[in-house]
Every structure is written in structure tokens, then in C-alpha cells.
Write a protein that holds these residues in place. Structure first.
Motif, mmCIF file in Angstrom:
data_model
loop_
_atom_site.group_PDB
_atom_site.id
_atom_site.type_symbol
_atom_site.label_atom_id
_atom_site.label_comp_id
_atom_site.label_asym_id
_atom_site.label_seq_id
_atom_site.Cartn_x
_atom_site.Cartn_y
_atom_site.Cartn_z
ATOM 1 N N ASN A 26 0.730 -1.230 -0.162
ATOM 2 C CA ASN A 26 -0.028 0.031 -0.114
ATOM 3 C C ASN A 26 0.823 1.327 -0.043
ATOM 4 O O ASN A 26 0.570 2.221 -0.577
ATOM 5 C CB ASN A 26 -1.016 0.009 1.313
ATOM 6 N N GLN A 78 -12.445 1.770 0.933
ATOM 7 C CA GLN A 78 -11.568 2.375 0.136
ATOM 8 C C GLN A 78 -11.983 4.078 0.403
ATOM 9 O O GLN A 78 -13.187 4.160 0.698
ATOM 10 C CB GLN A 78 -11.427 2.122 -1.222
ATOM 11 N N SER A 90 -9.060 -3.860 -3.317
ATOM 12 C CA SER A 90 -10.338 -4.316 -3.069
ATOM 13 C C SER A 90 -10.794 -3.753 -1.673
ATOM 14 O O SER A 90 -12.006 -3.908 -1.336
ATOM 15 C CB SER A 90 -10.403 -5.778 -2.903
ATOM 16 N N MET A 94 -6.475 -4.256 4.528
ATOM 17 C CA MET A 94 -6.444 -4.055 6.032
ATOM 18 C C MET A 94 -7.464 -4.653 6.972
ATOM 19 O O MET A 94 -6.794 -5.006 8.105
ATOM 20 C CB MET A 94 -6.684 -2.431 5.946
#
Ligand code: ADP
Length: 290
Positions: A26, A78, A90, A94
Motif C-alpha cells: 500500500n 476504500q 479491494s 487492511m
């Protein structure tokens, strides 16, 4: 410099690596060229035979809006609709990282400033390995001893690898998380979207086609309790398959009702997958012919 030597610890390397890789990928994804991503591992302190560790992934990327930070660990979240369009993903990474770290009794701290960057810090404490030890004493396999196999140890060593599970869950998010976590361990999962479908799938499966059923309770068309009753009524050799209720209702009456309808047990939500593994392990090791 640390005031003690680097020491070896016992833990789930695969899962911890998965969490860190999620943070690093990320950080790289949300940091434009010219920015920086820094990863720091630190041994904090040793207490009661455990090493407290800090793992930090810091980037100088786009940062996260403050109102999104509180939602970042929720599945499929998101920052906004354009995130998937620009960066893909997607919104599940997390949620899974959070679940894994919680199962390790650790925690994740996020700090971020829009336009400046983001920092994810994971704190976990892991048992320190003694000498050449690679597994904790309690996990050690003494099956070479003549005393026979100790069931408790067998349950502790049990994994979902190759275990065929029928998961009855109407909520897409819960189902996706359950499947992702259990499939990571090698479980083979088929999902039913309500109780009726669970009964149908079980009835149409070959004998011993499933090893266990995980059954949500509140589902449309037919709830989990009714579905368990229907499955137990079937005249097939495996109608006594282990069935575990999974429900946010952790009231004593609900747990008792799960047992009354013939289920093997009741697992409270949010689901602790160590508990799932252990309960399925106990049930299958009790019925070795399955
Ligand atoms: P994915 O990356 O697949 O979208 P994640 O659950 O890993 O899913 O991340 C969820 C969201 O959190 C991302 O879509 C993004 O909006 C935000 N996010 C995560 N890490 C960062 C980061 N280092 N910098 C900026 N935003 C981030």
C-alpha cells in the motif's frame, strides 16, 4: 543499538509477513515517484519470556483523510470511489491485517496526514525461543514416545489444511472474510447464502463430502437452527457432521438452543478463527472415521 542481542522468537511468520507486505505494498502504491517508504523493525523489550516487537511502515505518499482513518480496517472500505479506479485493490487487505494482528493479541496504530504521508505501526509480543527451540513446549510432538498420542497436543497442532467446510452465511462481507482467512490455511470452503441452501448443498453432496459446517444463525428463508435440525433429520451416514453455530448472539439461551437443536457448539462473532480451528479439530479428532 539495542541493549540486548537479537533473539529468536516463536510466531506465525507467514501471517506476520502477510500483514507487513500489505502495508508495504500500500505504501508503495500510494506514494508517487520520488517519495520514500521506510520499514523499521525494533525489539522493544523482553518481559516474562516474551519479546515485544514494533514493525513500522512509513511513507511520504498521499496520506489518508482523517474521516477515513476510523473506517480503514472495515472490509471493502476504500477512501473514495476513485481509489479503486486509480489504484485498484479491494479494500480487504487492511481488514485481514487487523484480524491477523488481533489474533496475535497485538495492535495496529495508524497515523496519517493528507498530502504528507502515512505510518502503520504493528505491536506484537512473541515468546522467545530457548536454544534451538522452534516451537513452544506446549506444541511439541511426543508421538515417538510409547505413551500414545496426547489429544490436547493433537488439537493444538490441528490445521484447517484440506478440511472441507460448508459455510452458511448470508452476509457477503462476513463470508468473504471467513473464506479468505480459512482458505489461507488450506481449508476448502463452499458457501451457502441461507439455511435452505445449506441443507440443499449438504443433502446433494456425496457422503462425507464435507468435514464440518459453520452456520450463521440469523439468515433469510431458513435460519441456522432450523437448518441444523433439517440436516440432523437426513437419513444419511454423515448426518451427524460437526455443525457449529456462528452468531453475534452470545446469550446463554442462544448457546443452549444451538446444542438443543443438535449443533456441536456455538462460536461467538466476531469470530476468533483460532477457536474455529480448535473446535473443528476437537470434533474431527473425536470422530476419526470421518
Ligand atoms: P486496497 O489497498 O486493496 O484498496 P486495503 O484494505 O489494503 O485495500 O486498504 C484500504 C484503503 O486504505 C486503500 O484503498 C486506501 O484508500 C487506504 N490506504 C491504505 N494504505 C494507505 C497508504 N499507505 N497511504 C494512503 N492510503 C492508504
Amino acid at each position: 543499538m539495542q541493549d540486548f542481542d537479537v533473539c529468536r522468537v516463536i510466531g506465525d511468520e507467514l501471517r506476520l509477513t502477510q500483514v507487513i507486505i500489505n502495508f508495504i505494498s500500500n505504501a508503495v502504491k500510494f506514494t508517487p515517484p520520488g517519495g520514500a517508504v521506510t520499514v523499521t523493525f525494533r525489539q522493544m523489550h523482553k518481559i516474562d519470556g516474551k519479546l515485544h516487537l514494533m514493525i513500522r511502515v512509513r511513507d511520504t505518499g498521499k496520506g489518508i483523510k482523517s474521516d477515513f482513518i476510523s473506517r480503514i480496517f472495515r472490509p471493502f472500505e476504500q477512501e473514495d470511489a476513485s481509489t479503486a479506479h486509480h489504484y485498484g485493490g479491494s479494500g480487504l487487505g487492511m481488514a485481514i491485517a487487523d484480524n491477523i494482528v488481533k489474533l496475535m493479541q497485538g495492535e495496529i496504530i495508524v497515523e496519517s496526514e493528507e498530502g504528507k504521508g502515512t505510518e502503520f505501526v504493528v505491536y506484537v509480543s512473541l515468546p522467545i525461543a530457548e536454544g534451538d527451540q522452534t516451537v513452544p513446549e506446549s506444541w511439541k510432538d511426543d508421538r515417538t514416545a510409547d505413551e500414545g498420542v496426547d489429544k490436547k497436543k493433537e488439537v493444538e497442532e490441528f490445521t484447517l489444511d484440506g478440511i472441507r467446510i460448508l459455510l452458511a452465511e448470508d452476509n457477503d462481507v462476513n463470508a468473504e472474510i471467513a473464506m479468505e482467512i480459512m482458505e489461507m490455511e488450506g481449508a476448502l470452503i463452499e458457501r451457502a447464502c441461507d439455511g435452505l441452501e445449506a441443507v440443499r448443498m449438504f443433502a446433494e453432496s456425496p457422503i462425507n463430502g464435507y468435514d464440518a459446517i459453520l452456520m450463521d444463525i440469523q439468515m433469510p428463508n431458513m435460519n441456522g437452527w432450523e437448518a441444523a435440525v433439517e440436516i440432523r433429520k437426513l437419513t444419511r451416514a454423515d448426518a451427524d457432521i460437526p455443525i457449529f453455530a456462528m452468531s453475534a448472539n452470545a446469550f446463554v439461551e442462544d448457546k443452549r438452543h444451538s446444542l438443543e437443536v443438535g449443533m456441536n457448539g456455538h462460536i461467538s462473532k466476531p469470530v476468533d478463527y483460532d477457536e474455529v480451528r480448535q473446535r473443528i479439530g476437537e470434533a474431527l479428532l473425536d470422530a476419526p472415521g470421518r
